[in-house]
Design a protein around this motif. Sequence first.
Motif, PDB file in Angstrom:
ATOM      1  N   LYS A 256       4.708  35.860  22.706  1.00  0.00           N
ATOM      2  CA  LYS A 256       5.593  37.010  22.477  1.00  0.00           C
ATOM      3  C   LYS A 256       6.576  37.246  23.616  1.00  0.00           C
ATOM      4  CE  LYS A 256       2.572  39.779  19.514  1.00  0.00           C
ATOM      5  NZ  LYS A 256       1.791  41.025  19.453  1.00  0.00           N
ATOM      6  N   ARG A 257       6.068  37.208  24.839  1.00  0.00           N
ATOM      7  CA  ARG A 257       6.895  37.580  25.993  1.00  0.00           C
ATOM      8  C   ARG A 257       7.757  36.445  26.536  1.00  0.00           C
ATOM      9  NH1 ARG A 257       2.116  40.856  29.090  1.00  0.00           N
ATOM     10  NH2 ARG A 257       2.125  42.671  27.716  1.00  0.00           N
TER      11      ARG A 257
ATOM     12  N   TRP B 215      12.689  32.763  24.660  1.00  0.00           N
ATOM     13  CA  TRP B 215      13.244  31.499  25.120  1.00  0.00           C
ATOM     14  C   TRP B 215      13.768  30.654  23.956  1.00  0.00           C
ATOM     15  CZ3 TRP B 215      10.731  26.652  24.299  1.00  0.00           C
ATOM     16  CH2 TRP B 215      11.356  25.577  24.928  1.00  0.00           C
ATOM     17  N   ALA B 216      13.031  30.664  22.843  1.00  0.00           N
ATOM     18  CA  ALA B 216      13.419  29.868  21.673  1.00  0.00           C
ATOM     19  C   ALA B 216      14.390  30.617  20.760  1.00  0.00           C
ATOM     20  CB  ALA B 216      12.182  29.457  20.888  1.00  0.00           C
TER      21      ALA B 216
ATOM     22  N   PHE C 210       7.111  24.609  20.242  1.00  0.00           N
ATOM     23  CA  PHE C 210       8.360  25.372  20.275  1.00  0.00           C
ATOM     24  C   PHE C 210       9.552  24.455  20.503  1.00  0.00           C
ATOM     25  CE2 PHE C 210       5.902  29.181  20.204  1.00  0.00           C
ATOM     26  CZ  PHE C 210       6.772  30.189  19.799  1.00  0.00           C
ATOM     27  N   LEU C 211       9.375  23.390  21.268  1.00  0.00           N
ATOM     28  CA  LEU C 211      10.450  22.414  21.425  1.00  0.00           C
ATOM     29  C   LEU C 211      10.786  21.774  20.086  1.00  0.00           C
ATOM     30  CD1 LEU C 211       9.348  20.854  24.828  1.00  0.00           C
ATOM     31  CD2 LEU C 211      11.491  22.083  24.406  1.00  0.00           C
TER      32      LEU C 211
ATOM     33  N   ARG D 223       6.411  24.344  33.125  1.00  0.00           N
ATOM     34  CA  ARG D 223       6.462  24.730  34.543  1.00  0.00           C
ATOM     35  C   ARG D 223       7.717  25.540  34.860  1.00  0.00           C
ATOM     36  NH1 ARG D 223       4.215  19.257  37.405  1.00  0.00           N
ATOM     37  NH2 ARG D 223       2.016  19.707  37.049  1.00  0.00           N
ATOM     38  N   ARG D 224       8.830  25.164  34.284  1.00  0.00           N
ATOM     39  CA  ARG D 224      10.078  25.926  34.508  1.00  0.00           C
ATOM     40  C   ARG D 224       9.955  27.332  33.924  1.00  0.00           C
ATOM     41  NH1 ARG D 224      15.547  22.843  34.279  1.00  0.00           N
ATOM     42  NH2 ARG D 224      15.991  24.501  35.753  1.00  0.00           N
TER      43      ARG D 224
END
Length: 106
Positions: free
Chosen positions: A12-13, A18-19, A70-71, A101-102
């Motif tokens: 969620k956060r 990001w996506a 998600f990618l 990691r990013r």
Amino acid sequence: MDIPKSDVQFIKRTLLPWANLNAIYLRWSNSKKKWPDIWCKRTDTPIIIVTQEWARQNVHERRKRLVHEFLHLRGLEHGMIKNREFSTYPDKDEYSKFVYRRLING
């Protein structure tokens, strides 16, 4: 077995924004197979399905595998990306690890 609440919060956060997604369905499969342990379906509201094998992994491995799905939802396919392998095999999947990691390091 339940999906850890902390992983749901990570989705969620971190992953949804990001996506650029508003929502996903997160589902549990009772599959006893080792593979696949997580997969996604690209529908109007995407679906990510996880299994007991996925839940057995440590927190960072579970989340790296979530990033991997998600990618896929963002349109990436397996292969070399930025000189890193994006692989269906978790131990060879350097790209998902790099992205994870990013994301967690800002």
